[in-house]
Design a protein around this motif. Structure first.
Motif, mmCIF file in Angstrom:
data_model
loop_
_atom_site.group_PDB
_atom_site.id
_atom_site.type_symbol
_atom_site.label_atom_id
_atom_site.label_comp_id
_atom_site.label_asym_id
_atom_site.label_seq_id
_atom_site.Cartn_x
_atom_site.Cartn_y
_atom_site.Cartn_z
ATOM 1 N N TYR A 1 0.833 -1.190 0.000
ATOM 2 C CA TYR A 1 0.000 0.000 0.000
ATOM 3 C C TYR A 1 0.876 1.251 0.000
ATOM 4 N N ARG A 2 0.340 2.309 -0.612
ATOM 5 C CA ARG A 2 0.906 3.653 -0.432
ATOM 6 C C ARG A 2 -0.197 4.513 0.186
ATOM 7 N N PHE A 3 0.032 4.928 1.439
ATOM 8 C CA PHE A 3 -0.915 5.773 2.155
ATOM 9 C C PHE A 3 -0.408 7.215 2.160
ATOM 10 N N TYR A 4 -1.347 8.161 2.217
ATOM 11 C CA TYR A 4 -0.976 9.579 2.266
ATOM 12 C C TYR A 4 -1.845 10.298 3.289
ATOM 13 N N ASN A 5 -1.200 10.939 4.235
ATOM 14 C CA ASN A 5 -1.900 11.771 5.220
ATOM 15 C C ASN A 5 -2.076 13.158 4.622
ATOM 16 N N ARG A 6 -3.311 13.476 4.266
ATOM 17 C CA ARG A 6 -3.561 14.731 3.557
ATOM 18 C C ARG A 6 -3.845 15.897 4.500
ATOM 19 N N THR A 7 -3.737 15.670 5.790
ATOM 20 C CA THR A 7 -3.982 16.735 6.752
ATOM 21 C C THR A 7 -2.673 17.435 7.117
ATOM 22 N N GLN A 8 -2.780 18.457 7.960
ATOM 23 C CA GLN A 8 -1.602 19.195 8.402
ATOM 24 C C GLN A 8 -1.137 18.763 9.792
ATOM 25 N N ARG A 9 -1.590 17.610 10.227
ATOM 26 C CA ARG A 9 -1.150 17.085 11.525
ATOM 27 C C ARG A 9 -0.884 15.591 11.415
#
Length: 330
Positions: free
Chosen positions: A61-69
């Motif tokens: 998997y490639r996950f991405y945290n799209r938030t600023q925290r």
């Protein structure tokens, strides 16, 4: 032989106990009854690359945290169920099967939760108190049940957790107690998803496959029965698959089945549809037949079949049927 008439994927399992097989990663929380799968709006699954065979399952998997925290959460990966009763399931406890997890190339140790479930009820505490292993098959479980006092055996029979199939041979009673519960095993760990960054998460393990010592396929007298009808729904077996099975029997081969399941629907727990999805199913030998449901399946090698999707939201699970022909020596 593959029928290309429906998508690869089951309704979102909101609670871990509903997951019947190996599954996509999902965020989770620790509830009063154990792990509970949840949905997150902060993390995207940008890609999933899944390889499924009877010998090995690999997923990246490639996950991405799209938030600023940063987001810290439990990530859960349910393993295949081990069912009691007459189901042709493996004897191994999933804990005895190799399972590895890496995050950005580094090995991660996972915790394990196991539960003994019957009719949707968790009986883990009861079995633990009786010193009965959770695995519904295997010598250790049989010995533990046989060693129980008769009142406790009668209690388990009354609850439906076991069935007494004992018989008498030459005046001697042979004890045969059959567990009917299902063992559910989940690997999980706490993961920090850094703000605005990708994470590469990979799992690799030997699946707990099911199977049968024989098969109705290739036998016209049996292919019209209920099992074949169920297989047509579950695995999308079609005329070409059945014709292939008949050719195998005509060559004098004895047919056996192997079943591999994989839950895709927990992939719908992330913030967006899976950006890029790739599935490869490997039937193991060019002499085997394979059937599973999917759209846009293409053959990419002597034993491998591929499905690719973009912006994919899984709505059903994957079930694979592999048919193998065996020739017995005279």
């Amino acid at each position: 032989m593959i029928r290309l008439n429906r998508g690869v994927a089951a309704v979102l399992a909101a609670i871990l106990l509903a997951a019947p097989a190996a599954a996509n990663d999902s965020v989770a929380s620790m509830g009063a009854g154990g792990l509970v799968l949840q949905r997150t709006d902060g993390i995207e699954m940008r890609s999933e690359d899944l390889y499924v065979s009877a010998a090995e399952i690999r997923v990246r998997y490639r996950f991405y945290n799209r938030t600023q925290r940063d987001i810290s959460t439990i990530v859960a990966f349910p393993m295949p169920d081990l069912q009691g009763g007459d189901e042709a399931v493996p004897l191994e406890d999933p804990l005895q099967m190799p399972f590895t997890t890496t995050v950005n190339g580094r090995r991660v140790a996972t915790n394990v939760e196991q539960k003994a479930i019957f009719n949707g009820v968790d009986h883990s505490g009861l079995l633990r108190g009786l010193a009965v292993p959770f695995t519904p098959r295997g010598e250790a479980t049989m010995q533990a049940l046989a060693a129980l006092p008769r009142p406790q055996i009668e209690m388990l029979i009354e609850m439906g957790l076991i069935e007494d199939r004992s018989w008498t041979d030459a005046g001697v009673r042979q004890l045969d107690l059959v567990p009917l519960w299902t063992l559910k095993t989940t690997h999980y760990w706490t993961q920090v998803f850094p703000a605005g960054r990708e994470l590469d998460v990979r799992h690799q393990y030997t699946p707990a496959v099911g199977g049968s010592a024989g098969s109705v396929f290739g036998d016209p007298a049996m292919e019209a029965g209920e099992y074949a009808s169920q297989a047509a729904t579950r695995y999308c077996t079609d005329d070409a698959f059945r014709a292939g099975a008949r050719r195998m029997r005509a060559r004098g081969l004895y047919l056996t089945e192997t079943w591999v399941d994989y839950i895709l629907t927990t992939g719908a727990n992330w913030a967006e549809p899976i950006g890029e999805f790739r599935l490869v199913v490997d039937k193991g030998s060019s002499r085997n037949l394979v059937s599973f449901c999917g759209e846009g399946v293409r053959k990419i090698g002597p034993t491998r079949f591929e499905i690719r999707r973009r912006n994919y939201t899984p709505t059903q699970d994957l079930s694979v049927l592999i048919l193998t022909g065996i020739r017995f020596d005279d």
